[in-house]
Enzyme design. Structure first.
Site, short mmCIF file in Angstrom:
data_model
loop_
_atom_site.label_atom_id
_atom_site.label_comp_id
_atom_site.label_asym_id
_atom_site.label_seq_id
_atom_site.Cartn_x
_atom_site.Cartn_y
_atom_site.Cartn_z
N CYS A 129 0.88 -1.18 0.00
CA CYS A 129 0.00 0.00 0.00
C CYS A 129 0.91 1.23 0.00
CB CYS A 129 -0.97 -0.02 1.18
SG CYS A 129 -0.17 0.01 2.79
N ASN A 147 2.39 1.41 4.31
CA ASN A 147 2.69 0.14 4.98
C ASN A 147 2.41 0.19 6.49
OD1 ASN A 147 5.60 -2.08 5.45
ND2 ASN A 147 3.47 -2.61 5.10
N CYS A 154 -1.29 0.69 7.41
CA CYS A 154 -2.73 0.38 7.55
C CYS A 154 -3.13 -0.83 6.70
CB CYS A 154 -3.60 1.58 7.17
SG CYS A 154 -3.33 3.04 8.20
N ARG A 155 -3.26 -0.64 5.38
CA ARG A 155 -3.84 -1.69 4.55
C ARG A 155 -2.94 -2.91 4.36
NH1 ARG A 155 -5.10 2.29 -0.20
NH2 ARG A 155 -3.21 3.18 0.73
N SER A 156 -1.67 -2.67 3.95
CA SER A 156 -0.86 -3.86 3.63
C SER A 156 -0.46 -4.68 4.86
CB SER A 156 0.35 -3.50 2.75
OG SER A 156 1.19 -2.58 3.36
N ASP A 214 -8.27 3.73 1.39
CA ASP A 214 -7.31 4.14 2.42
C ASP A 214 -8.06 4.62 3.67
OD1 ASP A 214 -5.34 5.26 3.92
OD2 ASP A 214 -4.50 6.50 2.32
#
Ligand code: 4NP
Length: 166
Positions: A10, A13, A15-17, A129
């Site tokens: 993301c 690195n 939150c999402r990934s 996001d």
């Protein structure tokens, strides 16, 4: 047999990934496949290198039984295009950045795509996001990661003939 290596990417690195990595590695472990599938995550940007996942991501993940506090943010490197079999982006902008970068690493073997490519055709394509929003966004990230992890694992099992006993 070489393990299949999957990198989630993301922007930051944090939150999402890391959420994708934490959920997917749990699904892999629950299926007894940790010895044949290796996971990691990285960001296209360097803003948060060395930091743990965002507290809100950690809390939301923990409530569903995923521990991600051990993860540390890092930036995507040139080596990643050689090291990983799959590099899966959270959204189109990060995918484009990876595609541009892969052009400079022509021998890189990594297959690039969106993590949500593994959902049905009429599903969302991007993981939104959650960084500037509220708690709901973090729950939505987890919902998407849980669904996509199950279908990614099914694909990997089929394509690489993975088995608990190997
Ligand atoms: P991520 O979220 O890409 O899912 O880790 C973000 C984290 C930090 C920032 C943006 C997005 N930031 O601008 O610092």
């Amino acid at each position: 047999m070489q393990p299949v290596k999957v990198l989630f990417v993301c922007l930051g690195n944090i939150c999402r990934s890391p959420t994708a990595e934490g959920v997917f590695r749990q699904v892999v472990e629950d299926n007894g496949l940790s010895h044949v599938i290796k996971t990691d995550s990285a960001g296209t940007a360097a803003y948060h290198v060395g930091e743990g996942p965002d507290e809100r991501s950690q809390l939301a993940a923990k409530k569903r039984g995923y521990l991600i506090s051990d993860l540390k943010a890092r930036q995507v490197s040139d080596d990643d295009f050689f090291e990983f079999d799959y590099i899966l982006a959270a959204d189109f902008q990060n995918l484009k950045d990876l595609q541009d970068r892969q052009k400079l690493n022509l021998d890189g073997k990594a297959r690039l795509g969106l993590f949500l490519d593994y959902l049905d055709e009429d599903s969302e394509q991007e993981i939104p996001d959650p960084y500037y929003g509220g708690a709901k966004g973090f729950e939505h990230v987890l919902d998407l990661c849980e669904k996509a992890s199950e279908s990614l694992l099914s694909e990997l099992k089929k394509d690489h003939h993975l088995d608990r006993s190997e």
